[in-house]
Design an enzyme around this catalytic site. Structure first.
Site, PDB file in Angstrom:
ATOM      1  N   SER A 153     -11.266  -0.132  -0.521  1.00 30.65           N
ATOM      2  CA  SER A 153     -10.003  -0.417   0.240  1.00 30.65           C
ATOM      3  C   SER A 153     -10.287  -0.617   1.568  1.00 30.65           C
ATOM      4  O   SER A 153      -9.441  -1.271   2.161  1.00 30.65           O
ATOM      5  CB  SER A 153      -9.039   1.141   0.232  1.00 30.65           C
ATOM      6  OG  SER A 153      -8.459   1.182  -0.991  1.00 30.65           O
ATOM      7  N   HIS A 173      -3.189   6.375   3.739  1.00 28.46           N
ATOM      8  CA  HIS A 173      -4.262   5.312   3.472  1.00 28.46           C
ATOM      9  C   HIS A 173      -3.660   3.594   4.135  1.00 28.46           C
ATOM     10  O   HIS A 173      -4.360   2.937   4.418  1.00 28.46           O
ATOM     11  CB  HIS A 173      -3.978   5.210   2.023  1.00 28.46           C
ATOM     12  CG  HIS A 173      -5.198   4.093   1.084  1.00 28.46           C
ATOM     13  ND1 HIS A 173      -4.794   2.823   1.114  1.00 28.46           N
ATOM     14  CD2 HIS A 173      -6.357   4.407   0.875  1.00 28.46           C
ATOM     15  CE1 HIS A 173      -5.726   2.249   0.316  1.00 28.46           C
ATOM     16  NE2 HIS A 173      -6.772   2.904   0.378  1.00 28.46           N
ATOM     17  N   ASP A 188       0.782  -1.093  -0.142  1.00 30.06           N
ATOM     18  CA  ASP A 188      -0.036   0.011  -0.205  1.00 30.06           C
ATOM     19  C   ASP A 188       0.975   1.253   0.060  1.00 30.06           C
ATOM     20  O   ASP A 188       1.947   1.106  -0.230  1.00 30.06           O
ATOM     21  CB  ASP A 188      -1.057  -0.178   1.317  1.00 30.06           C
ATOM     22  CG  ASP A 188      -2.241   0.603   1.113  1.00 30.06           C
ATOM     23  OD1 ASP A 188      -2.351   1.856   0.987  1.00 30.06           O
ATOM     24  OD2 ASP A 188      -3.208   0.097   1.007  1.00 30.06           O
TER      25      ASP A 188
END
Length: 529
Positions: free
Chosen positions: A467, A185, A148
Site C-alpha cells: 500500500s 490508511h 481507499d
C-alpha cells in the site's frame, strides 16, 4: 514534525526485515440490517444485454436489492438470498454471476510490525522524485485519485491539495475518515502521493497535483462493487488520469477485469498493490494486465519479505517504514536525543510524552535485579532478549524508572507491545520506545549522560506495505504526465517501465517486474526535461 527535521534525520537511520500483515473481516454497510445479511449475499450479476425493464423485473422477482448499477458493463451489483442464486442463473437473461468480493487495505502501521526497515522519506530520494522537483516539475495540472479508506481532508498536508470526493460505502459525497483508527490508511496513502510542500510534516512525490478521494473501504474492507463505483467516479466525474488502489484480495473476477479495461479505454492509469502475503501470486485488482501492479522494496532496494511477486507484477517502489500523513493524533512520533537525535518507534500501550529529560541508566536485559537503584527517576536503557518486553519495563518501573528505551539485539529498528493498557496492578506504563541495535550501542556508550525521550501522538506515522509502495508509483506517473500533458496513458506507462532501474535478472522478472521506478529518467525520456 518539520520537514527540515525529517530530512536532517533522513540519512541516519538503519535497516532490517519485516513481517506479514494482518487482514480483517468484511463489515456490513451502514444502514444494512445485520440480521438480513446473515441470510443474504452480495453478487455481481452480468446480463447478456444492457439491463432494461425485463432484467430489472427479474431481479425484483428474485428479491434482489440493487446496490450499484454498472449498466455500461451490463452489470448490476445486488444483495440477495443465496438460495435464489440457482433460479437466477437459469434465466436466459443472465451471462454470469460472481461474488462481490471483499478487498482490503494493504498496509499497516510500522509500530505493529517487528522488525521493520526504512527511513521515512527515503522514497522521495530512492525514486529520484527530488531530482525531478529540482527541475521544477511537481505534478502541476494533473488530477490524481485515491480509492481507499476515508480521508482526513483537514490535515495540514492534505487540505491545500484536496479538491473533492465521494463515499461509496455510505453513499454520500463526503469521504471523511470516520474517526476510526482503522481508517487512517487512506490519509497515509494520499500524503505519499500529493502531500503539500509547506512548513509542516512531509511532502508528496507529486505535491503539485490535485487530489480527489473516494472512500471505498470501511474499517474492515469493502466490496468490489463499492471500489468500482468509487474508481468510476474518480475517472468519469472528477477527471482523474491516475487512480491509486492500495488495496486488494485473492479473488479474480471477470466482471471486475472488464471494468478496469473500460477505465483504461477512458484514458486513465490504475495503479494497484500486489499484496502483502509474501506470496508468488499477485493480488487482484493488481493482477489484471490492464493495471499497473506494484511491489515493495526497503531502503536497501531489497524486496520486502511481505511483498507479493509473480506474473503481472510491473514495478517496485519503497514500501517499508514510509513516513506520511495520518489523521491528527492517530500517529506516533518517537525519538531519543543525547548529543544527537535518533529515531525510535513507540510501543503499543506505552505512555505518551512530549519529552522526558533525565539520566540514561543501562539495565542490561532488564531482568529482576539488573536495573540499579540509580535508575529511580531516570531513563532505563534495556537490551531486547530473554524475557518479555512488558516484564523488562515493569522491572524498570518497579525500580522507579520514568521512561524506558529498548534496543534491538539484531540489526535494525524494532517496536513491540506491552500487551495491556496498564500493568497488572493498574499502573499506567511509562513512555517506552524501541530503537535499533546501532542506536542502542551509541546510547550504552553514553550511559550516565542526560537524554530526552519523546513518544507523542502525531499527525504523521511510519507504515509498511505494498500500500505504501503503490502511491510512490502513482506520484511518479503524475510527474511524468505533468512534464508532457499531451501523452496518452499507454505512453506514460511505457516511459515508466522502460526507465525503471533493474534490480533482478536482466530485463523483466517476476520478482521486481521492470524494476524500481525512476522518476528522473522517466521524465527525461518523456519530455527531455
Amino acid at each position: 514534525m518539520k520537514k527540515s527535521s525529517v530530512f536532517a534525520a533522513l540519512m541516519l537511520l538503519s535497516a532490517c526485515g519485516t513481517g506479514p500483515l494482518d487482514e480483517g473481516a468484511p463489515q456490513s454497510e451502514p444502514g444494512v440490517d445485520a440480521a438480513s445479511l446473515e441470510s443474504s449475499g452480495r453478487y455481481l450479476v452480468a446480463f447478456k444485454n444492457r439491463p432494461g425493464a425485463a432484467e430489472h423485473a427479474l431481479l425484483k422477482q428474485m428479491g434482489a436489492n440493487l446496490r450499484k448499477d454498472f449498466s455500461e458493463l451490463n452489470v448490476a451489483a445486488v444483495e440477495m438470498k443465496p438460495s435464489k442464486m440457482a433460479a437466477l442463473m437459469r434465466s436466459n437473461l443472465i451471462e454470469t454471476i460472481e461474488e462481490d468480493a471483499i478487498r482490503m487495505p494493504l498496509g499497516l502501521a510500522t509500530s505493529q510490525l517487528t522488525p521493520s526497515t526504512g527511513n521515512g522519506l527515503y522514497g522521495l530520494i530512492t525514486t529520484q522524485a527530488t531530482a525531478v522537483h529540482a527541475r521544477g516539475i511537481t505534478g502541476a495540472g494533473i488530477k490524481i485519485g485515491v480509492a481507499d479508506t476515508g480521508l482526513d481532508y483537514t490535515h495540514p498536508d492534505i487540505a491545500p491539495i484536496y479538491k473533492g470526493g465521494i463515499d461509496t460505502v455510505s453513499n454520500d459525497s463526503d469521504p471523511w475518515w470516520n474517526n476510526d483508527v482503522n481508517e487512517t490508511h487512506g490519509t497515509h496513502v494520499a500524503g505519499t502521493i500529493v502531500a503539500a510542500h509547506n512548513s509542516a510534516g512531509v511532502y508528496g512525490v507529486a505535491y503539485g497535483a490535485q487530489l480527489y478521494h473516494a472512500r471505498v473501504l470501511g474499517p474492515n474492507g469493502g466490496t468490489t462493487s463499492d471500489i468500482m463505483d468509487g474508481v468510476r467516479w474518480l475517472v468519469e466525474t472528477a477527471g482523474c488520469k491516475i487512480v491509486n488502489l492500495s488495496l486488494g484480495g485473492g479473488t479474480k473476477s471477470r466482471i471486475e477485469e472488464n471494468f478496469y479495461k473500460e477505465m483504461r479505454t477512458k484514458g486513465a492509469l490504475i495503479v494497484a498493490a500486489t499484496g502483502n502475503d509474501g506470496a508468488s501470486k499477485v493480488s487482484f485488482p493488481a493482477g489484471y494486465a490492464t493495471n499497473i501492479a506494484v511491489g515493495a522494496v526497503d531502503v536497501n532496494n531489497a524486496l520486502a519479505t511481505f511483498s507479493n511477486r509473480g506474473t503481472n507484477i510491473d514495478v517496485v517502489a519503497p514500501g517499508v517504514m514510509v513516513l506520511s500523513s495520518v489523521p491528527g493524533g492517530t500517529g506516533s512520533e518517537a525519538s531519543v536525543s543525547t548529543s544527537a537525535t535518533f529515531m525510535g518507534l513507540g510501543f503499543e500501550f506505552a505512555g505518551r510524552t512530549a519529552g522526558i529529560t533525565q539520566t540514561i541508566v543501562h539495565c542490561g536485559l532488564g531482568q529482576v535485579g539488573e536495573c540499579p537503584a540509580s535508575v529511580s527517576g531516570n531513563i532505563a536503557l534495556i537490551q531486547r532478549g530473554t524475557i518479555n518486553f512488558s516484564d523488562k519495563v515493569l522491572n524498570a518501573m518497579n525500580q522507579g524508572a520514568v521512561a524506558a528505551i529498548l534496543y534491538n539485539n539484531v540489526a535494525g529498528e524494532f517496536s513491540g507491545t506491552l500487551g495491556t493498557a496498564t500493568t497488572a496492578d493498574g499502573r499506567a506504563w511509562v513512555p517506552t520506545i524501541g530503537v535499533s541495535d546501532t542506536t542502542g550501542a551509541s546510547l550504552k556508550a553514553q550511559a550516565g549522560a542526560s537524554g530526552t525521550v519523546v513518544n507523542q501522538a502525531s499527525a504523521w506515522d511510519l507504515y509498511d506495505g505494498t500500500s505504501m509502495a503503490t502511491p510512490h508509483v502513482s506520484g511518479v506517473l503524475g510527474l511524468i504526465w505533468s512534464s508532457k500533458p499531451a501523452l496518452t496513458n499507454s505512453q506514460v506507462e511505457t516511459h515508466l517501465f522502460n526507465t525503471a532501474t533493474n534490480l533482478g535478472a536482466a530485463g523483466y522478472d517476476t520478482t521486481y517486474g521492470y524494476g524500481l521506478v525512476n522518476a528522473s529518467a522517466a521524465v527525461k525520456a518523456a519530455s527531455g526535461l
